[in-house]
Design a protein around this motif. Structure first.
Motif, PDB file in Angstrom:
ATOM      1  N   PHE A 158      13.497  21.211  -9.412  1.00 25.46           N
ATOM      2  CA  PHE A 158      13.301  21.768  -8.127  1.00 25.46           C
ATOM      3  C   PHE A 158      12.550  21.328  -7.318  1.00 25.46           C
ATOM      4  CE2 PHE A 158      14.950  24.687 -11.619  1.00 25.46           C
ATOM      5  CZ  PHE A 158      16.115  25.265 -11.131  1.00 25.46           C
ATOM      6  N   ASP A 159      13.058  20.907  -6.090  1.00 24.55           N
ATOM      7  CA  ASP A 159      12.150  19.983  -5.029  1.00 24.55           C
ATOM      8  C   ASP A 159      11.512  18.958  -5.891  1.00 24.55           C
ATOM      9  OD1 ASP A 159      12.844  22.265  -3.273  1.00 24.55           O
ATOM     10  OD2 ASP A 159      11.099  23.077  -3.325  1.00 24.55           O
ATOM     11  N   TYR A 160      12.367  18.181  -6.502  1.00 27.93           N
ATOM     12  CA  TYR A 160      11.881  17.052  -7.491  1.00 27.93           C
ATOM     13  C   TYR A 160      13.140  16.262  -7.757  1.00 27.93           C
ATOM     14  CZ  TYR A 160       9.351  15.291 -11.324  1.00 27.93           C
ATOM     15  OH  TYR A 160       8.286  14.497 -12.117  1.00 27.93           O
ATOM     16  N   ALA A 177      12.992  32.963  -7.580  1.00 23.76           N
ATOM     17  CA  ALA A 177      13.826  32.445  -6.614  1.00 23.76           C
ATOM     18  C   ALA A 177      15.407  32.678  -7.017  1.00 23.76           C
ATOM     19  CB  ALA A 177      13.796  30.870  -6.398  1.00 23.76           C
ATOM     20  N   THR A 178      16.293  32.286  -5.917  1.00 24.45           N
ATOM     21  CA  THR A 178      17.579  32.225  -6.280  1.00 24.45           C
ATOM     22  C   THR A 178      18.084  31.033  -6.423  1.00 24.45           C
ATOM     23  OG1 THR A 178      17.810  34.285  -4.631  1.00 24.45           O
ATOM     24  CG2 THR A 178      19.924  33.120  -5.373  1.00 24.45           C
ATOM     25  N   MET A 212      23.123  19.231  -8.653  1.00 23.73           N
ATOM     26  CA  MET A 212      21.861  19.628  -8.183  1.00 23.73           C
ATOM     27  C   MET A 212      21.589  21.010  -8.146  1.00 23.73           C
ATOM     28  SD  MET A 212      20.026  18.858  -4.313  1.00 23.73           S
ATOM     29  CE  MET A 212      18.444  19.187  -4.052  1.00 23.73           C
ATOM     30  N   THR A 213      20.338  21.300  -8.675  1.00 19.26           N
ATOM     31  CA  THR A 213      19.780  22.728  -8.706  1.00 19.26           C
ATOM     32  C   THR A 213      19.133  22.959  -7.598  1.00 19.26           C
ATOM     33  OG1 THR A 213      17.963  22.113 -10.014  1.00 19.26           O
ATOM     34  CG2 THR A 213      19.746  23.268 -11.211  1.00 19.26           C
ATOM     35  N   VAL A 214      19.402  24.043  -6.814  1.00 20.04           N
ATOM     36  CA  VAL A 214      19.092  24.388  -5.305  1.00 20.04           C
ATOM     37  C   VAL A 214      18.335  25.924  -5.523  1.00 20.04           C
ATOM     38  CG1 VAL A 214      19.471  24.674  -2.860  1.00 20.04           C
ATOM     39  CG2 VAL A 214      20.912  23.133  -4.237  1.00 20.04           C
ATOM     40  N   ALA A 215      16.897  25.648  -4.999  1.00 26.99           N
ATOM     41  CA  ALA A 215      16.552  26.941  -5.260  1.00 26.99           C
ATOM     42  C   ALA A 215      16.146  27.731  -3.854  1.00 26.99           C
ATOM     43  CB  ALA A 215      15.001  26.834  -6.128  1.00 26.99           C
ATOM     44  N   HIS A 254      16.806  32.767   2.289  1.00 26.34           N
ATOM     45  CA  HIS A 254      17.969  32.337   3.245  1.00 26.34           C
ATOM     46  C   HIS A 254      19.398  33.046   2.985  1.00 26.34           C
ATOM     47  CE1 HIS A 254      14.719  30.068   5.596  1.00 26.34           C
ATOM     48  NE2 HIS A 254      14.651  29.337   4.529  1.00 26.34           N
ATOM     49  N   TRP A 255      19.658  32.966   1.632  1.00 26.05           N
ATOM     50  CA  TRP A 255      21.049  33.217   1.407  1.00 26.05           C
ATOM     51  C   TRP A 255      21.301  34.762   1.314  1.00 26.05           C
ATOM     52  CZ3 TRP A 255      20.802  29.729  -3.438  1.00 26.05           C
ATOM     53  CH2 TRP A 255      20.689  28.310  -3.008  1.00 26.05           C
ATOM     54  N   GLY A 256      19.983  35.683   1.361  1.00 25.17           N
ATOM     55  CA  GLY A 256      20.397  37.003   1.321  1.00 25.17           C
ATOM     56  C   GLY A 256      20.798  37.428   0.191  1.00 25.17           C
TER      57      GLY A 256
END
Length: 348
Positions: A152-154, A287-288, A301-304, A309-311
């Motif tokens: 995550f962010d990594y 997080a989602t 990729m895992t996106v958090a 933003h995605w609602g």
């Protein structure tokens, strides 16, 4: 606490299992063998032989799916050795697998321990995804789920952005996050899966000096592993579990060294096992999470979505902080005496 472990054993998976069996607050009620680090059949053999090494009772071990949901299997013998345990040799055993597969094992364990079972997944999420298809209510049957996977962010450790477990079966990971989110969402945040990615687990690095501390706690001699040793040097430890750990970790150290990370080994899965029993070892942020399935450069990729933003409702509690020294102290306090009792049953 009843624990069901889904593993792709694997050097660090083996150490995670040792931690669970060494923990007085854990009752391992089943083990699923997931294809990942090595093929599922070899994972199952490793799990059965580890139970023999540990000297524990008849714990059900189930064979998982031979391949990911929709892509060919990729394994990691370069990282974990040809049989998954580096240079280590495990004892032979006449223990056998369950007649049912790993997906059914998940469901059976959850139904036998409704609201109490702790699920731990340290490999690709193939079997868990299949279990959710069998029993969509599985999220509500578990007390807690801990997943080792993602980044995550990594940076990734398999592609530029993808972590190994998620990369092996990204469709399964995406399915698990989607189903879990639909089952719970914001209404029960404490039941969201705990997800430990590389951003957290790469802070937990086993070194030769820490391994020597473990050997001392087991009352064993230590081989004092060094980067200057000849490749493949075998352990001279007097304790059988320490010997296996040293032979397995030497291979793992060598791999990390060749990757430019130093003569060390990231203990992703033992950290996940410790968190499964005590979530307070780690700091979290909700997080989602979703998994990229179509990106040319970013598949797996895992996106958090940290800011909504995605609602969409949150579907994960992502580990963002850990104290490695506290983890290793706990690992040694538990696994050291557990190893010592293998040669000294009267030790307490």
């Amino acid at each position: 606490m009843p624990v069901f472990a889904d593993v792709d054993t694997g050097v660090d998976d083996a150490m995670a299992l040792a931690y669970l069996f060494a923990s007085p607050d854990a009752n391992v009620v089943g083990i699923a063998s997931t294809a990942g680090n090595v093929p599922a059949e070899q994972v199952a053999i490793n799990n059965l032989r580890l139970l023999e090494l540990f000297g524990v009772g008849d714990v059900p071990v189930s064979l998982g799916a031979a391949a990911p949901l929709s892509i060919p299997l990729r394994t990691a013998e370069d990282t974990h050795g040809p049989e998954g345990l580096g240079y280590a040799h495990l004892p032979q055993t006449d223990r056998s697998l369950t007649p049912y597969d790993a997906a059914q094992a998940w469901v059976t364990a959850a139904r036998e321990h409704p609201g109490e079972l702790i699920g731990l997944a340290t490999g690709p999420l193939t079997n868990l995804a299949l279990a959710l298809r069998l029993e969509p209510a599985l999220p509500r049957l578990l007390r807690r789920l801990v997943i080792m996977g993602g980044a995550f962010d990594y940076r990734g450790n398999t592609t530029a952005v993808a972590e190994w477990n998620t990369h092996v079966d990204p469709e399964a990971a995406a399915e698990v996050f989607a189903v879990w989110g639909a089952a719970w969402g914001l209404h029960a945040p404490t039941h969201l899966p705990i997800v430990l990615g590389l951003n957290l687990t790469e802070n937990v690095a086993m070194t030769p000096s820490i391994l020597s501390r473990l050997a001392a706690a087991a009352g064993s001699d230590s081989s004092q592993l060094s980067v200057l040793d000849d490749r493949g040097t075998r352990s001279t430890a007097t304790n059988p579990l320490i010997q296996v750990f040293e032979d397995a970790l030497r291979f793992y150290f060598e791999f990390h060294f060749d990757q430019g990370e130093g003569y060390l080994a990231h203990l992703h899965d033992p950290l996940a096992a410790a968190v499964a029993l005590d979530p307070d070892l780690v700091l979290y942020q909700q997080a989602t999470v979703d998994v990229e399935l179509t990106g040319t450069l970013t598949r797996g990729m895992t996106v958090a979505d940290w800011r909504g933003h995605w609602g969409r409702d949150h579907n994960a509690r992502i580990g963002i902080g850990v104290d490695p020294a506290a983890f290793f102290d706990r690992f040694i306090e538990r696994v050291g005496p557990f190893a010592r009792r293998l040669t000294d049953p009267d030790y307490s």
